[in-house]
Design a protein around this motif. Sequence first.
Motif, short mmCIF file in Angstrom:
data_model
loop_
_atom_site.label_atom_id
_atom_site.label_comp_id
_atom_site.label_asym_id
_atom_site.label_seq_id
_atom_site.Cartn_x
_atom_site.Cartn_y
_atom_site.Cartn_z
N SER A 199 -15.86 72.34 63.37
CA SER A 199 -16.93 71.39 63.69
C SER A 199 -17.33 70.51 62.51
CB SER A 199 -18.17 72.14 64.20
OG SER A 199 -18.73 72.96 63.19
N PHE A 200 -17.13 71.00 61.27
CA PHE A 200 -17.62 70.28 60.09
C PHE A 200 -16.55 69.42 59.43
CE2 PHE A 200 -18.83 69.94 55.60
CZ PHE A 200 -20.14 69.51 55.72
N ARG A 217 -25.57 72.67 60.44
CA ARG A 217 -24.57 72.96 61.47
C ARG A 217 -24.46 74.46 61.71
NH1 ARG A 217 -20.40 69.49 62.50
NH2 ARG A 217 -21.92 67.95 61.77
#
Length: 252
Positions: free
Chosen positions: A231-232, A207
């Motif tokens: 995002s993670f 990512r």
Amino acid sequence: MEAQIKKFVYFTIALDESTDLSDTSQLAIIIRGVGYEFNVTADFLTMSSLHGTTTGKDVYESLLKELAEFSLPLEKMSGICTDGAPAMRQQNGHCVELNSEQYANIVSDLSAEFARRFFQFAETEKKIKIFFDPFSVNPSSLAAELQMELNDLQANKRLKQRHLNHELIEFYHHFFPAGTYQALHKHALRMVSLFSSTYLCEQFFSRMKQTKSTYRTGLTDEHLAQQLRISFSDIKPDLDRIVQEKQCQVAH
């Protein structure tokens, strides 16, 4: 994440290090924690940027700093999971020339380390077996506290049947009397908190490469960490609390 951390009885850290497109070494720190009722959280804790050297000492000091930042006490840490890279295991990462005596000493040390590691495997296997099937373990080779509790547990036919009829975590969560078997309960919590691999770290770096691409090399370490957290992480932000902590702009 902070709310989840406060509930952890035990936790394990997964560590890995990779270099981004700006040649900055980024240390990914992923946490897996378990609460008293066996509710498990595995998520991104933080990313630490290592400028300069990346020896085992640098990684160790950075980890201690981040654990203190999140108020994570070392006595609650069940273990650290790494990919086995030298920087994750050694205090100093450097090459030296060896004479025959030094070589002999290293071979001797390796032999001792080999024996130690296999002893650790045997001990770990024993701990895992206690967790997975406490009813078939021979208590005689265990610590006195565990011996007493296992002897009593193995005589309990009702609990043995529930262990056979239910999923393992469901058994410990719903049927295992933690107050009666306190040592076994703590042991089970430790086992549940362990990582099995550094897969989440590898996923994180994949990512990171997408986020800090050739078109976005100007991202600062702080902004990169913030974007990766969004995002993670699977944890939903507490928007109500965030809004309450912000000062409203009053129109004049």
